[in-house]
Each structure stands twice: as C-alpha cells, then as structure tokens.
Design a protein around this motif. Structure first.
Motif, PDB file in Angstrom:
ATOM      1  N   ASN A   2      46.294  32.136  29.504  1.00 28.62           N
ATOM      2  CA  ASN A   2      46.239  33.500  29.985  1.00 28.62           C
ATOM      3  C   ASN A   2      46.289  33.505  31.517  1.00 28.62           C
ATOM      4  O   ASN A   2      45.264  33.408  32.196  1.00 28.62           O
ATOM      5  N   PHE A   3      47.506  33.626  32.067  1.00 28.71           N
ATOM      6  CA  PHE A   3      47.679  33.541  33.521  1.00 28.71           C
ATOM      7  C   PHE A   3      46.992  34.681  34.254  1.00 28.71           C
ATOM      8  O   PHE A   3      46.500  34.497  35.370  1.00 28.71           O
ATOM      9  N   GLN A   5      44.164  36.139  33.436  1.00 31.61           N
ATOM     10  CA  GLN A   5      42.737  35.816  33.523  1.00 31.61           C
ATOM     11  C   GLN A   5      42.496  34.699  34.534  1.00 31.61           C
ATOM     12  O   GLN A   5      41.532  34.734  35.301  1.00 31.61           O
ATOM     13  N   ILE A   6      43.391  33.714  34.547  1.00 32.76           N
ATOM     14  CA  ILE A   6      43.277  32.625  35.530  1.00 32.76           C
ATOM     15  C   ILE A   6      43.366  33.202  36.945  1.00 32.76           C
ATOM     16  O   ILE A   6      42.597  32.825  37.835  1.00 32.76           O
ATOM     17  N   ALA A   7      44.297  34.133  37.154  1.00 34.26           N
ATOM     18  CA  ALA A   7      44.448  34.768  38.469  1.00 34.26           C
ATOM     19  C   ALA A   7      43.192  35.546  38.847  1.00 34.26           C
ATOM     20  O   ALA A   7      42.729  35.481  40.003  1.00 34.26           O
ATOM     21  N   LYS A   8      42.618  36.273  37.884  1.00 37.25           N
ATOM     22  CA  LYS A   8      41.397  37.035  38.163  1.00 37.25           C
ATOM     23  C   LYS A   8      40.245  36.101  38.522  1.00 37.25           C
ATOM     24  O   LYS A   8      39.500  36.358  39.471  1.00 37.25           O
ATOM     25  N   ASP A   9      40.102  35.023  37.758  1.00 40.17           N
ATOM     26  CA  ASP A   9      39.031  34.062  38.036  1.00 40.17           C
ATOM     27  C   ASP A   9      39.221  33.397  39.396  1.00 40.17           C
ATOM     28  O   ASP A   9      38.262  33.194  40.146  1.00 40.17           O
ATOM     29  N   THR A  10      40.465  33.068  39.723  1.00 35.62           N
ATOM     30  CA  THR A  10      40.772  32.454  41.012  1.00 35.62           C
ATOM     31  C   THR A  10      40.456  33.422  42.147  1.00 35.62           C
ATOM     32  O   THR A  10      39.878  33.035  43.164  1.00 35.62           O
TER      33      THR A  10
END
Length: 135
Positions: A2-3, A5-10
């Motif tokens: 899930n890119f 979600q990864i972007a949000k977490d980053t």
C-alpha cells in the motif's frame, strides 16, 4: 503493498523529525538568550519527541509560546528542505543500495587463503580474480 499508506507513514516520520530539528534550533537559540528556559525545555522534551504532534500538543499545555515558536521553525525548515528531498532520497537510496551490493559481492567472493579446509589448488581454482591473469 500500500504505497499511499507508506507515503503517509513516511510523511509522519519526517514531520516528527522536522519537529526534532526545530526543537534543536530553538534550544540553541535559547541557550544564547535564555539559558534557564533552554534548560526547562530540554528537560521537558526528554523522551517525548518521538511523535512530533503529540509533543507539540503537550508543549502547548505547558508553554504555548514555545510550542508556537517550534512550529514556526519547523515550518521554515520544511519549506527549505522539501524541494530537494525527493531527489535526495532517491539518489541516496540508489547509492546506498549500490554500496551494499558491492560490499556483499566482496564478502561472498572473498576467499580466506588461510582456510585449512581448502587445499591450495582448490583456493586457486575458486578465486575469480585469478581467471583474469591469463589474459
């Protein structure tokens, strides 16, 4: 994967890191202008900076002027670094990956010439660098 979600977490991690950098900047300024307040802020901040937003929220309850100051500095830092960040991250990861691969290749091709389990003839045959000597 899930890119989004990864972007949000980053982004959240980066936001917390920029909060930390803003805190360091404000602490350095306060060390020069108001050492007792710098000492208080240092003690208050110990162990709380992992989550930048929770830290700012708690600081607002204690000393809102410092919270506003850190937020202003954080915003300024973000404005200065975010333009360069995507390319720097991509380039940094590519270079780090290449270096890791190079080191891994060196490790797996390294022959320990003092290894008693290999006789000299096996060591010579298994050394890829010796293949190039005949050219």
């Amino acid at each position: 994967m899930n890119f989004k979600q990864i972007a949000k977490d980053t982004a959240k991690t980066l936001q917390s890191y920029l909060t930390y950098q803003a805190l360091r900047t404000v602490l350095a300024q306060l060390d020069e202008t108001n050492p007792p307040l710098a000492f208080w802020l240092h003690n208050f901040s110990a162990g709380k900076i992992q989550d930048g937003e929770a830290y700012i929220e708690e600081l607002f309850r204690e000393k809102s002027d410092l919270a506003l100051r850190i937020m202003t500095v954080r915003e300024h830092i973000a404005a200065e670094v975010t333009d360069f960040l995507p390319e720097m991250v991509r380039t940094g990861i590519q270079q780090a990956n290449m270096e890791q691969r190079r080191q891994h290749l060196e490790r797996i091709t390294l022959i320990n010439l003092s290894d008693p389990h290999l006789d000299t003839e096996q060591q010579v045959r298994s050394d890829p660098n010796l293949d190039n000597l005949s050219e």
